[in-house]
Design a protein around this motif. Structure first.
Motif, short mmCIF file in Angstrom:
data_model
loop_
_atom_site.label_atom_id
_atom_site.label_comp_id
_atom_site.label_asym_id
_atom_site.label_seq_id
_atom_site.Cartn_x
_atom_site.Cartn_y
_atom_site.Cartn_z
N TRP A 112 14.39 15.87 16.90
CA TRP A 112 13.30 15.58 17.19
C TRP A 112 12.27 14.53 16.34
CZ3 TRP A 112 8.45 14.77 14.55
CH2 TRP A 112 7.24 14.87 15.52
N PRO A 113 11.70 13.19 17.05
CA PRO A 113 11.40 13.70 18.70
C PRO A 113 12.79 12.95 19.71
CG PRO A 113 10.65 11.16 17.81
CD PRO A 113 10.90 12.26 16.01
N ASP A 114 13.12 13.17 20.31
CA ASP A 114 13.45 12.71 21.52
C ASP A 114 12.98 11.52 21.85
OD1 ASP A 114 15.51 13.56 23.38
OD2 ASP A 114 14.72 12.44 24.94
N PRO A 115 14.19 10.44 22.07
CA PRO A 115 14.15 9.10 22.89
C PRO A 115 13.15 8.93 23.63
CG PRO A 115 16.74 9.96 22.69
CD PRO A 115 15.74 10.59 21.40
N VAL A 116 13.60 9.90 24.95
CA VAL A 116 12.81 10.02 25.83
C VAL A 116 11.74 11.06 26.49
CG1 VAL A 116 13.50 9.44 28.52
CG2 VAL A 116 15.05 8.62 26.30
#
Length: 246
Positions: free
Chosen positions: A47-51
């Motif tokens: 977190w946060p996801d890169p995508v």
């Protein structure tokens, strides 16, 4: 100082049930990083996801109002067979068909176990590379006005703006779209679903929030108390939160 959408917040009485539904619906993983349930792409918790734009399910005591949510997810499919199979699988997971006045359309409108509406789209070329979530869709009265505010607020790219919709996507061209779509109904109840936005690393949250207020955002008190995020509404009253930079 642009903000990045990092998760969709969903309020739920039975948060574990709703989170499990969305994890199974999207083929993602369910994590419990704290008092909420986070649904994100398969693998270790990132977190946060890169995508991806994750789903954060928040426990609340109040059930969903009868009124349709003004924010919902559109799910992508790759073929008519895929759409039919996904609709059937979602029904087995606890989704149910709902009528929100959509009429005769080529997509399917469903609701999760607590009544949060979402759409399973027919195959569309534009969503071929988004992953399971094609778009986060926000009902609005004036897409052009929303485009002006959100184009200044986000670090995403404005792809299209017409009288009927405004469409954003990450500058890198990955993940879901964010779409503001003209609808005739108006907001009548607090949002059950809203976006959480993350400032860029090193940005000051207070400065970011001050800039949003200057653009037309309004402070919002939902009883959050002393928390490390700021609750606001955009010029049409859509609720969102600005998180502390990671």
């Amino acid at each position: 100082m642009g903000l990045r959408p990092v998760q969709v917040n969903v309020k739920a009485v039975h948060d574990a049930v709703v989170a499990r539904f969305w994890a199974d619906a999207l083929g993602w993983s369910l994590f419990r990083p704290g008092s909420t349930a986070y649904v994100g792409p398969v693998g270790d918790f990132v977190w946060p996801d890169p995508v991806a734009v994750g789903i954060n399910v928040i426990p609340v005591p109040e059930p969903k109002p009868v009124a349709k949510n003004r924010v919902h997810l559109d799910l992508a499919t790759t073929s008519e067979a895929h759409r039919a199979a996904l609709v059937a699988r979602l029904g087995a997971l606890g989704a149910r068909p709902v009528d929100v006045g959509q009429g005769e359309v080529p997509w399917t409108v469903l609701a999760d176990p607590e009544g949060n509406e979402f759409c399973v789209l027919e195959p569309r070329e534009i969503y071929r590379d988004t992953g399971p979530v094609a778009a986060v869709v926000v009902d609005c009265a004036e897409p052009r006005a929303m485009a002006r505010f959100w184009d200044e607020a986000l670090d995403w790219t404005l792809h299209e703006v017409t009288d009927d919709q405004a469409v954003f996507r990450s500058a890198g061209g990955a993940g879901p779209y964010l779409e503001f779509v003209r609808t005739p109904d108006v907001k009548s109840v607090p949002d059950r679903v809203h976006l959480d936005l993350l400032p860029a690393p090193g940005d000051d949250r207070a400065a970011v929030v001050a800039r949003l207020r200057a653009l037309g955002a309004t402070d919002l008190d939902v009883g959050q108390g002393d928390v490390p995020w700021t609750c606001l509404t955009d010029p049409e009253g859509h609720e969102f939160c600005v998180l502390s930079p990671s």
